[in-house]
Design an enzyme around this catalytic site. Structure first.
Site, PDB file in Angstrom:
ATOM      1  N   GLY A   1       0.807  -1.216   0.000  1.00 10.71           N
ATOM      2  CA  GLY A   1       0.000   0.000   0.000  1.00 10.71           C
ATOM      3  C   GLY A   1       0.837   1.261   0.000  1.00 10.71           C
ATOM      4  CB  CYS A   2      -0.310   4.736   0.473  1.00 10.66           C
ATOM      5  SG  CYS A   2      -1.640   4.699  -0.763  1.00 10.66           S
ATOM      6  CG  PHE A   3       3.233   1.572   4.472  1.00  9.09           C
ATOM      7  CD1 PHE A   3       4.354   0.750   4.373  1.00  9.09           C
ATOM      8  CD2 PHE A   3       2.011   0.975   4.716  1.00  9.09           C
ATOM      9  CE1 PHE A   3       4.251  -0.630   4.497  1.00  9.09           C
ATOM     10  CE2 PHE A   3       1.886  -0.404   4.844  1.00  9.09           C
ATOM     11  CZ  PHE A   3       3.022  -1.206   4.732  1.00  9.09           C
TER      12      PHE A   3
END
Length: 389
Positions: A163-165
């Site tokens: 995901g976005c991290f």
């Protein structure tokens, strides 16, 4: 007899991990945010949902995004109607797209990074590949190795569905690899394609609509290594310190689940508040050893999960508006490209710093921070040291 400690010392690099090149790529299909609601509701056969369309239009208008790039064209969507329904079984169709497109787009970015680096690709020792979509065996790391013609004994690491991290995660891993393997040159690739998350609108799941208003496709690639070769390799940023933490009391804030209908995302409304509440602690841990407590004195690269997150972080830390300029520029021109975003922002910052005649790659400043935020809620922190221009 050579001791283990002597062997270990010989294996380690002397200097910090350094970003030596950056390349980016996007699909050719560009969509304008202002007209996207019309296209989205038309292609998903949802034009009768007029109130929902008005809500989506407001989401797009408030997104601070001007345009995005997407692999999914009108032609592709018409050929795959199940992808356009809200939760129709469609994983096979999505997989057929992304298992090809994710490594292909990654290759495009990698070729640019390798060209800027200026060294033969045979000197790449490690590959880190990260994507939220297209789980497959052998993975996108293997496919990219073949597409680029890398040596078969390159050491590969495949990260799926982080995901976005994960733009911060790949930097943390690349740092450890470069600093603990003398002479290592790590190719890092984040390639994100939203074909796995695209779906029609639902009156009862507005969090799904938020994703449809924000996400775009893009790939970014870096070359990372320690002890740059003088006159041959050109350092861009040094990575000094990294950390990963799970924000307290944040379970369920951001979730993603792979279903027969593709990858579904679920967001709680208080994600911006959770991020802003925990960012101060992360900054203290990162910068107290450097004697830095004025966060306007450093340069900023933050994952642009959406404008609300950036607004609340700015407010919490009393940051000057220009601190998030590079971050907001990438959000505006590309949307949220998940893990690839922060790498695009690194590229944007060094380019603008050079164009504007500043003293360093970090907007003329010496120290900076890179933040990744994503499912968990997980926060990645990277302390960066800029390089003189």
């Amino acid at each position: 007899m050579v001791s283990v400690s002597e062997i270990r010392k010989a294996q380690r690099a002397e200097g910090p991990a350094t970003i030596l090149a950056i390349g980016t790529a996007n699909p050719a299909n560009c969509v304008e945010q202002s007209t996207y609601p019309d296209f989205y509701f038309r292609i998903t056969n949802s034009e009768h949902k007029t109130e929902l369309k008005q809500k989506f239009q407001r989401m797009c208008d408030k997104s601070m995004i001007n345009r995005r790039y997407m692999y999914l064209t009108e032609e592709i969507l018409k050929e795959n109607p199940s992808v356009c329904e809200y939760m129709a079984p469609s994983l096979d169709a999505r997989q057929d797209m992304v298992v090809v497109e994710v490594p292909r787009l990654g290759k495009e970015a990698a070729v640019k990074a390798i060209k800027e680096w200026g060294q033969p690709k045979s000197k790449i020792t490690h590959l880190i590949f990260c994507t939220t979509s297209g789980v497959d065996m052998p993975g996108a790391d293997y496919q990219l190795t073949k597409l680029l013609g890398l040596r078969p004994y390159v050491k590969r690491y495949m990260m799926y569905q982080q995901g976005c991290f994960a733009g911060g995660t790949v930097l943390r891993l690349a740092k450890d690899l470069a600093e603990n393997n003398k002479g290592a040159r790590v190719l890092v690739v984040c390639s994100e394609v939203t074909a796995v998350t695209f779906r029609g609108p639902s009156d009862t799941h507005l969090d799904s609509l938020v994703g449809q208003a924000l996400f775009g496709d893009g790939a970014a690639a870096l070359i990372v290594g320690s002890d740059p070769l003088p006159e041959i390799e050109n350092p861009i940023f040094e990575m000094v310190w990294t950390a990963q933490t799970i924000a307290p009391d944040s379970e369920g804030a951001i979730d993603g689940h792979l279903r027969e209908a593709g990858l579904t995302f679920h967001l709680l409304k208080d994600v911006p508040a959770i991020v802003s509440k925990n960012i101060d602690k992360a900054l203290v841990e990162a910068f107290q050893p450097l004697g830095i407590s004025d966060y306007n004195s450093i340069f900023w690269i933050a994952h642009p999960g959406g404008p609300a997150i950036l607004d609340q972080v700015e407010q919490k830390l009393a940051l000057k508006p220009e601190k998030m300029k590079a971050t907001r520029e990438v959000l505006s021109e590309y949307g949220n490209m998940s893990s690839a975003c922060v790498l695009f922002i690194l590229d944007e910052m060094r380019r603008k710093s050079i164009q504007n005649g500043l003293k360093t790659t970090g907007e003329g400043l010496e120290w900076g921070v890179l933040f990744g935020f994503g499912p968990g809620l997980t926060i990645e922190t990277v302390v960066l040291h800029s390089v003189a221009i």
